[in-house]
Write a protein that holds these residues in place. Structure first.
Motif, mmCIF file in Angstrom:
data_model
loop_
_atom_site.group_PDB
_atom_site.id
_atom_site.type_symbol
_atom_site.label_atom_id
_atom_site.label_comp_id
_atom_site.label_asym_id
_atom_site.label_seq_id
_atom_site.Cartn_x
_atom_site.Cartn_y
_atom_site.Cartn_z
ATOM 1 N N THR A 2 0.814 -1.215 0.000
ATOM 2 C CA THR A 2 0.000 0.000 0.000
ATOM 3 C C THR A 2 0.845 1.262 0.000
ATOM 4 O O THR A 2 0.360 2.322 -0.359
ATOM 5 N N THR A 3 2.117 1.163 0.369
ATOM 6 C CA THR A 3 2.970 2.353 0.416
ATOM 7 C C THR A 3 3.813 2.538 -0.849
ATOM 8 O O THR A 3 4.604 3.465 -0.924
ATOM 9 N N LEU A 4 3.644 1.670 -1.832
ATOM 10 C CA LEU A 4 4.439 1.765 -3.044
ATOM 11 C C LEU A 4 4.018 2.953 -3.892
ATOM 12 O O LEU A 4 2.845 3.228 -4.058
ATOM 13 N N LYS A 5 5.002 3.641 -4.447
ATOM 14 C CA LYS A 5 4.747 4.758 -5.344
ATOM 15 C C LYS A 5 4.408 4.204 -6.731
ATOM 16 O O LYS A 5 5.095 3.314 -7.231
ATOM 17 N N PRO A 6 3.342 4.690 -7.385
ATOM 18 C CA PRO A 6 2.962 4.165 -8.693
ATOM 19 C C PRO A 6 4.023 4.432 -9.762
ATOM 20 O O PRO A 6 4.718 5.445 -9.719
ATOM 21 N N MET A 7 4.143 3.523 -10.734
ATOM 22 C CA MET A 7 5.085 3.650 -11.840
ATOM 23 C C MET A 7 4.333 3.546 -13.159
ATOM 24 O O MET A 7 3.320 2.872 -13.246
ATOM 25 N N THR A 8 4.834 4.202 -14.190
ATOM 26 C CA THR A 8 4.180 4.172 -15.493
ATOM 27 C C THR A 8 4.679 3.045 -16.388
ATOM 28 O O THR A 8 4.011 2.678 -17.346
ATOM 29 N N THR A 9 5.849 2.496 -16.097
ATOM 30 C CA THR A 9 6.392 1.380 -16.870
ATOM 31 C C THR A 9 6.912 0.317 -15.911
ATOM 32 O O THR A 9 7.371 0.636 -14.813
ATOM 33 N N PRO A 10 6.855 -0.976 -16.309
ATOM 34 C CA PRO A 10 7.324 -2.028 -15.413
ATOM 35 C C PRO A 10 8.841 -2.066 -15.227
ATOM 36 O O PRO A 10 9.333 -2.561 -14.220
ATOM 37 N N MET A 11 9.610 -1.548 -16.201
ATOM 38 C CA MET A 11 11.060 -1.563 -16.079
ATOM 39 C C MET A 11 11.642 -0.333 -16.769
ATOM 40 O O MET A 11 11.283 -0.025 -17.895
ATOM 41 N N ARG A 12 12.528 0.362 -16.069
ATOM 42 C CA ARG A 12 13.100 1.587 -16.616
ATOM 43 C C ARG A 12 14.282 1.297 -17.542
ATOM 44 O O ARG A 12 14.442 1.893 -18.585
ATOM 45 N N LYS A 13 15.154 0.391 -17.150
ATOM 46 C CA LYS A 13 16.330 0.063 -17.964
ATOM 47 C C LYS A 13 16.628 -1.421 -17.811
ATOM 48 O O LYS A 13 16.216 -2.060 -16.843
ATOM 49 N N LEU A 14 17.348 -1.974 -18.767
ATOM 50 C CA LEU A 14 17.710 -3.388 -18.705
ATOM 51 C C LEU A 14 18.711 -3.619 -17.585
ATOM 52 O O LEU A 14 19.545 -2.766 -17.301
ATOM 53 N N LEU A 15 18.611 -4.779 -16.978
ATOM 54 C CA LEU A 15 19.505 -5.124 -15.867
ATOM 55 C C LEU A 15 20.748 -5.831 -16.379
ATOM 56 O O LEU A 15 20.737 -6.451 -17.430
ATOM 57 N N ASP A 16 21.809 -5.769 -15.570
ATOM 58 C CA ASP A 16 23.010 -6.546 -15.853
ATOM 59 C C ASP A 16 23.320 -7.384 -14.607
ATOM 60 O O ASP A 16 22.605 -7.327 -13.623
ATOM 61 N N ALA A 17 24.369 -8.157 -14.654
ATOM 62 C CA ALA A 17 24.708 -9.053 -13.539
ATOM 63 C C ALA A 17 25.062 -8.310 -12.260
ATOM 64 O O ALA A 17 24.914 -8.846 -11.169
ATOM 65 N N ASP A 18 25.508 -7.078 -12.350
ATOM 66 C CA ASP A 18 25.845 -6.244 -11.189
ATOM 67 C C ASP A 18 26.753 -6.996 -10.209
ATOM 68 O O ASP A 18 26.438 -7.163 -9.036
ATOM 69 N N GLU A 19 27.890 -7.476 -10.716
ATOM 70 C CA GLU A 19 28.830 -8.289 -9.934
ATOM 71 C C GLU A 19 29.283 -7.628 -8.634
ATOM 72 O O GLU A 19 29.520 -8.295 -7.642
ATOM 73 N N LYS A 20 29.406 -6.310 -8.634
ATOM 74 C CA LYS A 20 29.886 -5.617 -7.444
ATOM 75 C C LYS A 20 28.755 -5.142 -6.535
ATOM 76 O O LYS A 20 29.002 -4.528 -5.504
ATOM 77 N N GLY A 21 27.518 -5.450 -6.914
ATOM 78 C CA GLY A 21 26.363 -4.995 -6.152
ATOM 79 C C GLY A 21 26.204 -5.720 -4.823
ATOM 80 O O GLY A 21 26.769 -6.786 -4.592
ATOM 81 N N GLU A 22 25.395 -5.146 -3.955
ATOM 82 C CA GLU A 22 25.119 -5.731 -2.639
ATOM 83 C C GLU A 22 24.203 -6.942 -2.805
ATOM 84 O O GLU A 22 23.146 -6.849 -3.427
ATOM 85 N N PRO A 23 24.594 -8.112 -2.263
ATOM 86 C CA PRO A 23 23.757 -9.315 -2.382
ATOM 87 C C PRO A 23 22.398 -9.120 -1.712
ATOM 88 O O PRO A 23 22.253 -8.352 -0.768
ATOM 89 N N PHE A 24 21.403 -9.846 -2.240
ATOM 90 C CA PHE A 24 20.055 -9.773 -1.682
ATOM 91 C C PHE A 24 19.589 -11.177 -1.326
ATOM 92 O O PHE A 24 20.063 -12.168 -1.893
ATOM 93 N N ASP A 25 18.637 -11.297 -0.404
ATOM 94 C CA ASP A 25 18.096 -12.569 0.071
ATOM 95 C C ASP A 25 17.520 -13.387 -1.101
ATOM 96 O O ASP A 25 16.533 -12.980 -1.723
ATOM 97 N N ILE A 26 18.136 -14.532 -1.380
ATOM 98 C CA ILE A 26 17.742 -15.364 -2.518
ATOM 99 C C ILE A 26 16.304 -15.859 -2.391
ATOM 100 O O ILE A 26 15.540 -15.819 -3.353
ATOM 101 N N MET A 27 15.934 -16.339 -1.223
ATOM 102 C CA MET A 27 14.589 -16.907 -1.038
ATOM 103 C C MET A 27 13.502 -15.854 -1.251
ATOM 104 O O MET A 27 12.490 -16.123 -1.901
ATOM 105 N N LEU A 28 13.678 -14.677 -0.707
ATOM 106 C CA LEU A 28 12.694 -13.610 -0.874
ATOM 107 C C LEU A 28 12.608 -13.189 -2.342
ATOM 108 O O LEU A 28 11.519 -13.028 -2.893
#
Length: 143
Positions: A2-28
């Motif tokens: 209910t607190t999410l801000k509405p978006m006009t498109t489902p994806m803004r830009k294509l994703l990459d592997a982001d090798e140096k990015g912060e890991p996220f919970d796999i199960m979630l």
């Protein structure tokens, strides 16, 4: 949600592997992507974005999670008519590579579950498909 801000498109830009990015919970992450994969059967507008996010289920990063959240934000804003909560169904029928029919219809009732909504939509399109088959003369249909 209910607190999410509405978006006009489902994806803004294509994703990459982001090798140096912060890991996220796999199960979630997998749970969220799985829920979205289920929705792609009735929401073709999110199929590409969900498929791209699904590529990163084995090693999700925070940037991938943000992309999934954006899809949910898009769905919140484009999830149906907000006054009466009735869903809008749409379809196209192709014959070979030619469009022969299309429709967009607001459902007559508010469904209590996704399965009920899909059943109502399937029944509606069965009637339309029988009509189309009869119109183009492929098969004589008798009820």
């Amino acid at each position: 949600m209910t607190t999410l801000k509405p978006m006009t498109t489902p994806m803004r830009k294509l994703l990459d592997a982001d090798e140096k990015g912060e890991p996220f919970d796999i199960m979630l992450y997998r749970s969220m992507v799985s829920s979205l994969m289920y929705l792609t059967t009735s929401r073709p507008d999110i199929t590409l974005a969900v498929t791209i996010c699904a590529h990163f289920q084995s090693n999700p990063k925070k940037s991938h999670f943000k992309a999934v959240v954006r899809i949910f934000q898009y769905l919140k804003d484009h999830g149906g008519f907000h006054v009466d909560r009735k869903s809008t169904s749409g379809s196209i029928q192709m014959f070979g590579n030619r469009l022969v029919d299309w429709s967009s219809k607001k459902q007559n009732c508010v469904s209590l579950s996704t399965a009920e909504s899909e059943y109502i939509t399937a029944a509606h399109y069965e009637v339309r498909l029988k009509f189309l088959i009869q119109e183009i003369g492929m098969v004589k249909y008798s009820a």
